[in-house]
Design a protein around this motif. Structure first.
Motif, PDB file in Angstrom:
ATOM      1  N   ASP A 213       0.818  -1.213   0.000  1.00 44.39           N
ATOM      2  CA  ASP A 213       0.000   0.000   0.000  1.00 44.39           C
ATOM      3  C   ASP A 213       0.851   1.262   0.000  1.00 44.39           C
ATOM      4  O   ASP A 213       0.369   2.342  -0.334  1.00 44.39           O
ATOM      5  N   GLU A 214       2.107   1.121   0.418  1.00 40.89           N
ATOM      6  CA  GLU A 214       2.970   2.299   0.531  1.00 40.89           C
ATOM      7  C   GLU A 214       3.640   2.677  -0.790  1.00 40.89           C
ATOM      8  O   GLU A 214       4.292   3.714  -0.888  1.00 40.89           O
ATOM      9  N   LEU A 215       3.483   1.850  -1.803  1.00 46.15           N
ATOM     10  CA  LEU A 215       4.299   2.028  -3.014  1.00 46.15           C
ATOM     11  C   LEU A 215       3.730   3.084  -3.952  1.00 46.15           C
ATOM     12  O   LEU A 215       2.529   3.119  -4.214  1.00 46.15           O
TER      13      LEU A 215
ATOM     14  N   GLN B  46       5.354   7.027   2.273  1.00 45.75           N
ATOM     15  CA  GLN B  46       5.302   6.354   0.956  1.00 45.75           C
ATOM     16  C   GLN B  46       6.699   5.945   0.515  1.00 45.75           C
ATOM     17  O   GLN B  46       7.700   6.512   0.951  1.00 45.75           O
ATOM     18  N   VAL B  47       6.744   4.951  -0.338  1.00 39.98           N
ATOM     19  CA  VAL B  47       8.022   4.374  -0.785  1.00 39.98           C
ATOM     20  C   VAL B  47       7.963   4.221  -2.304  1.00 39.98           C
ATOM     21  O   VAL B  47       6.951   3.751  -2.841  1.00 39.98           O
ATOM     22  N   TYR B  48       9.021   4.615  -2.946  1.00 42.85           N
ATOM     23  CA  TYR B  48       9.050   4.431  -4.401  1.00 42.85           C
ATOM     24  C   TYR B  48       9.232   2.950  -4.736  1.00 42.85           C
ATOM     25  O   TYR B  48      10.031   2.247  -4.104  1.00 42.85           O
ATOM     26  N   ASP B  49       8.506   2.519  -5.730  1.00 47.67           N
ATOM     27  CA  ASP B  49       8.541   1.109  -6.145  1.00 47.67           C
ATOM     28  C   ASP B  49       9.818   0.857  -6.963  1.00 47.67           C
ATOM     29  O   ASP B  49       9.806   0.910  -8.186  1.00 47.67           O
ATOM     30  N   SER B  50      10.890   0.580  -6.258  1.00 55.19           N
ATOM     31  CA  SER B  50      12.159   0.336  -6.963  1.00 55.19           C
ATOM     32  C   SER B  50      12.285  -1.128  -7.385  1.00 55.19           C
ATOM     33  O   SER B  50      13.022  -1.452  -8.322  1.00 55.19           O
ATOM     34  N   ASN B  51      11.574  -2.016  -6.720  1.00 56.42           N
ATOM     35  CA  ASN B  51      11.709  -3.438  -7.073  1.00 56.42           C
ATOM     36  C   ASN B  51      11.225  -3.724  -8.486  1.00 56.42           C
ATOM     37  O   ASN B  51      11.827  -4.520  -9.209  1.00 56.42           O
ATOM     38  N   ARG B  52      10.137  -3.065  -8.850  1.00 52.65           N
ATOM     39  CA  ARG B  52       9.605  -3.352 -10.195  1.00 52.65           C
ATOM     40  C   ARG B  52      10.550  -2.786 -11.250  1.00 52.65           C
ATOM     41  O   ARG B  52      10.776  -3.417 -12.287  1.00 52.65           O
TER      42      ARG B  52
ATOM     43  N   CYS C 257       6.292 -11.873  -7.957  1.00 48.24           N
ATOM     44  CA  CYS C 257       5.813 -10.726  -7.195  1.00 48.24           C
ATOM     45  C   CYS C 257       6.827 -10.382  -6.109  1.00 48.24           C
ATOM     46  O   CYS C 257       7.694 -11.202  -5.791  1.00 48.24           O
ATOM     47  N   THR C 258       6.732  -9.171  -5.614  1.00 44.79           N
ATOM     48  CA  THR C 258       7.618  -8.795  -4.511  1.00 44.79           C
ATOM     49  C   THR C 258       6.798  -8.165  -3.401  1.00 44.79           C
ATOM     50  O   THR C 258       5.787  -7.503  -3.653  1.00 44.79           O
ATOM     51  N   GLY C 259       7.261  -8.368  -2.182  1.00 43.28           N
ATOM     52  CA  GLY C 259       6.646  -7.742  -1.009  1.00 43.28           C
ATOM     53  C   GLY C 259       5.517  -8.594  -0.442  1.00 43.28           C
ATOM     54  O   GLY C 259       5.007  -9.510  -1.104  1.00 43.28           O
ATOM     55  N   GLY C 260       5.184  -8.317   0.800  1.00 46.91           N
ATOM     56  CA  GLY C 260       4.027  -8.958   1.420  1.00 46.91           C
ATOM     57  C   GLY C 260       4.175 -10.449   1.640  1.00 46.91           C
ATOM     58  O   GLY C 260       3.181 -11.159   1.806  1.00 46.91           O
ATOM     59  N   VAL C 261       5.404 -10.947   1.658  1.00 42.17           N
ATOM     60  CA  VAL C 261       5.581 -12.402   1.739  1.00 42.17           C
ATOM     61  C   VAL C 261       6.243 -12.828   3.046  1.00 42.17           C
ATOM     62  O   VAL C 261       6.672 -13.960   3.203  1.00 42.17           O
TER      63      VAL C 261
ATOM     64  N   LEU D 104       9.121 -12.812  -4.104  1.00 46.28           N
ATOM     65  CA  LEU D 104      10.380 -12.273  -3.578  1.00 46.28           C
ATOM     66  C   LEU D 104      10.081 -11.326  -2.424  1.00 46.28           C
ATOM     67  O   LEU D 104       8.998 -10.725  -2.360  1.00 46.28           O
ATOM     68  N   PRO D 105      11.063 -11.140  -1.548  1.00 44.66           N
ATOM     69  CA  PRO D 105      10.868 -10.204  -0.432  1.00 44.66           C
ATOM     70  C   PRO D 105      10.671  -8.774  -0.933  1.00 44.66           C
ATOM     71  O   PRO D 105      11.053  -8.437  -2.050  1.00 44.66           O
ATOM     72  N   GLY D 106      10.101  -7.938  -0.071  1.00 45.69           N
ATOM     73  CA  GLY D 106       9.920  -6.538  -0.427  1.00 45.69           C
ATOM     74  C   GLY D 106      11.186  -5.729  -0.290  1.00 45.69           C
ATOM     75  O   GLY D 106      11.461  -4.821  -1.089  1.00 45.69           O
ATOM     76  N   ASN D 107      11.994  -6.032   0.702  1.00 43.72           N
ATOM     77  CA  ASN D 107      13.228  -5.263   0.867  1.00 43.72           C
ATOM     78  C   ASN D 107      14.063  -5.377  -0.407  1.00 43.72           C
ATOM     79  O   ASN D 107      14.330  -6.492  -0.881  1.00 43.72           O
ATOM     80  N   PRO D 108      14.475  -4.253  -0.967  1.00 45.58           N
ATOM     81  CA  PRO D 108      15.056  -4.273  -2.312  1.00 45.58           C
ATOM     82  C   PRO D 108      16.282  -5.183  -2.492  1.00 45.58           C
ATOM     83  O   PRO D 108      16.382  -5.885  -3.492  1.00 45.58           O
ATOM     84  N   VAL D 109      17.199  -5.188  -1.522  1.00 43.05           N
ATOM     85  CA  VAL D 109      18.393  -6.018  -1.728  1.00 43.05           C
ATOM     86  C   VAL D 109      18.042  -7.493  -1.543  1.00 43.05           C
ATOM     87  O   VAL D 109      18.575  -8.368  -2.233  1.00 43.05           O
TER      88      VAL D 109
HETATM   89  P1  AMP Z   1       7.413  -6.299   2.892  1.00 38.34           P
HETATM   90  O1  AMP Z   1       8.183  -7.443   2.330  1.00 38.34           O
HETATM   91  O2  AMP Z   1       6.160  -6.009   2.141  1.00 38.34           O
HETATM   92  O3  AMP Z   1       7.199  -6.450   4.346  1.00 38.34           O
HETATM   93  O4  AMP Z   1       8.331  -5.022   2.707  1.00 38.34           O
HETATM   94  C1  AMP Z   1       9.588  -4.911   3.318  1.00 38.34           C
HETATM   95  C2  AMP Z   1      10.181  -3.559   3.064  1.00 38.34           C
HETATM   96  O5  AMP Z   1      10.418  -3.439   1.669  1.00 38.34           O
HETATM   97  C3  AMP Z   1       9.305  -2.404   3.427  1.00 38.34           C
HETATM   98  O6  AMP Z   1      10.127  -1.370   3.933  1.00 38.34           O
HETATM   99  C4  AMP Z   1       8.682  -2.008   2.122  1.00 38.34           C
HETATM  100  O7  AMP Z   1       8.256  -0.664   2.087  1.00 38.34           O
HETATM  101  C5  AMP Z   1       9.786  -2.266   1.162  1.00 38.34           C
HETATM  102  N1  AMP Z   1       9.262  -2.578  -0.169  1.00 38.34           N
HETATM  103  C6  AMP Z   1       8.291  -3.448  -0.444  1.00 38.34           C
HETATM  104  N2  AMP Z   1       8.053  -3.493  -1.750  1.00 38.34           N
HETATM  105  C7  AMP Z   1       8.913  -2.627  -2.322  1.00 38.34           C
HETATM  106  C8  AMP Z   1       9.126  -2.222  -3.664  1.00 38.34           C
HETATM  107  N3  AMP Z   1       8.425  -2.717  -4.662  1.00 38.34           N
HETATM  108  N4  AMP Z   1      10.102  -1.317  -3.901  1.00 38.34           N
HETATM  109  C9  AMP Z   1      10.811  -0.798  -2.876  1.00 38.34           C
HETATM  110  N5  AMP Z   1      10.639  -1.147  -1.599  1.00 38.34           N
HETATM  111  C10 AMP Z   1       9.686  -2.035  -1.305  1.00 38.34           C
END
Ligand code: AMP
Ligand code: MG
Length: 420
Positions: free
Chosen positions: A196-198, A209-215, A258-262, A311-316
């Motif tokens: 929701d923060e992306l 808010q966070v920029y969607d760098s993963n995509r 997909c990334t995040g929320g996992v 994949l995890p949300g954390n970019p690295v």
């Molecule tokens: P999550 O895996 O959803 O718990 O996210 C872990 C961290 O990664 C949080 O700080 C998110 O804001 C960040 N994050 C999740 N998705 C992305 C994305 N697409 N691009 C950049 N940061 C993200």
């Protein structure tokens, strides 16, 4: 794609190499094949073994600019005036007959005249005023001749099915006159970010808010891996939104990424949604960064299941999860053989407390100013810190529950190996 996986879900965290192997074993290569022009075949995967249609080289030819001669004639001429240059053979000439008692001026790649058995490089030859050749040093019969078929003979295998077509392999096919190849269809990958923060780069950022760098990153990585991307944008953190996005993704692609929320928090809905839709095969890998990684299938009927890599949300963490785990799965689906990981031993130029309960992949640069390269931290090692990842040459792997000792030897994985 048919699901061929067996047992489901491990309790606790899966070892990273076991997870990698699990993914490799789970992937089914695409069946679809197409014939395409060699001009557009870079980065594609051969669907069939290619056999040489002709010999390479096609005729005996000169490896040097020089003089082609029959060694026996040269020895016989030593008591007299020397061998006379009676012929000139540039590249592109046909196969000529060496005139008796003489030699031929010849150029690199030109067919060696029938009767000549040796080529002498021009650097070792002087010509007298009458056009006789005089040589320095001993001659070896057969020297400087590339033999017909010495690289490949008609009928031998040039490239195996499953081979990735790089510049050299394209050139190898072209050198044999091949202009069409049978390759696997390109893999279609649906890509979505969840959170929701992306927001999109370019938009104004509000606090939180966070920029969607993963995509942005995964679009690049998928393009490098020769995949066609179906970019589904950002999905909200709700089971309903995820189901909706996965329905769409499943109908549009061979694989869903997909990334995040996992992870395992209340706002992490990816795992429960995969479980509801068919099959979670594993969740959680014992590595840092990259622990919240899941693999499963989205079931859409008895014979249609689509693999999902979360994949995890954390970019690295997302980057490392792609490189070590998702990429080999993608390669096998593309019809490639999974690449063996390249690694070697490197000394650490720093000390650091190691991770507990999982291995750590430190982002490092190699300092080549010493006799032996030494790894230094590329910057901050938080899994949200892309700066170090953007500078790193490779990963230094530290085993679980192990501290890094300055001067100690550790396994190093060059990042360049994950480029294609
Ligand atoms: P999550 O895996 O959803 O718990 O996210 C872990 C961290 O990664 C949080 O700080 C998110 O804001 C960040 N994050 C999740 N998705 C992305 C994305 N697409 N691009 C950049 N940061 C993200
Ligand atoms: Mg989240």
């Amino acid at each position: 794609m048919n699901c061929q996986c067996g047992e489901v879900v491990t309790p606790g965290l899966l070892d990273v190499f076991k997870a990698r192997q699990w993914l490799i074993d789970a992937a089914s290569p695409l069946d679809s094949i197409e014939d395409i022009s060699l001009d557009s075949a870079a980065g594609r995967v051969l669907a069939q073994t290619v056999v040489a249609p002709l010999d390479m080289p096609g005729v005996d030819n000169s490896a040097m600019d020089g003089y082609a001669l029959r060694l026996a004639d040269y020895h016989a001429s030593l008591g007299g005036a020397g061998l006379l240059v009676l012929q000139r053979v540039p590249a592109g000439a046909g196969v000529l007959l060496l005139p008796a008692g003489g030699c031929a001026r010849i150029f690199t790649g030109a067919p060696v005249p029938v009767g000549a058995d040796t080529v002498v490089p021009q650097e070792r030859v002087t010509l007298d005023q009458h056009g006789h050749v005089h040589l320095e040093g001993a001659l070896v019969k057969g020297a400087n001749i590339r033999r017909q078929g010495e690289e490949t003979c008609a009928g031998t295998q040039l490239l195996a099915a499953g081979e990735y077509l790089n510049a050299a392999s394209i050139a190898l096919l072209a050198s044999h006159g091949i202009d069409t190849v049978s390759v696997k269809r390109r893999l279609r990958v649906a890509l979505l970010s969840t959170g929701d923060e992306l927001i999109a780069p370019g938009a104004l950022r509000s606090p939180g808010q966070v920029y969607d760098s993963n995509r942005a990153m995964l679009n690049v990585l998928l393009a490098q891996a020769q995949c066609d991307v179906v970019d589904l944008g950002v999905t909200a953190d709700s089971p309903h939104a995820l189901h909706h996005a996965f329905d769409h993704a499943q109908s549009a692609a061979d694989v869903v990424l997909c990334t995040g929320g996992v992870s395992v928090g209340e706002e992490d809905h990816v795992r429960p949604v995969i479980e509801q839709r068919g099959g979670l095969h594993f969740h959680g890998v014992a590595m840092k960064p990259g622990k919240p990684f899941a693999f499963g299938y989205l079931d859409a009927g008895r014979f249609s299941v689509t693999p999902l890599i979360a994949l995890p949300g954390n970019p690295v963490a997302s980057l490392v999860g792609w490189q070590l785990l998702a990429l080999p799965f993608i390669h096998v689906m593309q019809g490639r053989r999974p690449m063996a990981l390249q690694r070697y031993s490197v000394k650490a130029g720093f000390a650091k407390r190691g991770p507990r309960g999982r291995c750590e992949l430190l982002r490092v640069v190699l300092d080549g100013s010493n006799e032996e390269p030494v790894a230094q931290l590329a910057g901050g090692q938080g899994s949200h810190m892309l700066s170090a990842a953007s500078q790193a040459h490779g990963y230094l792997m530290v085993n679980a529950d192990t501290d890094v000792v300055e001067g100690g030897d550790y396994v190093y994985y060059p990042i360049s190996q994950f480029a294609a």
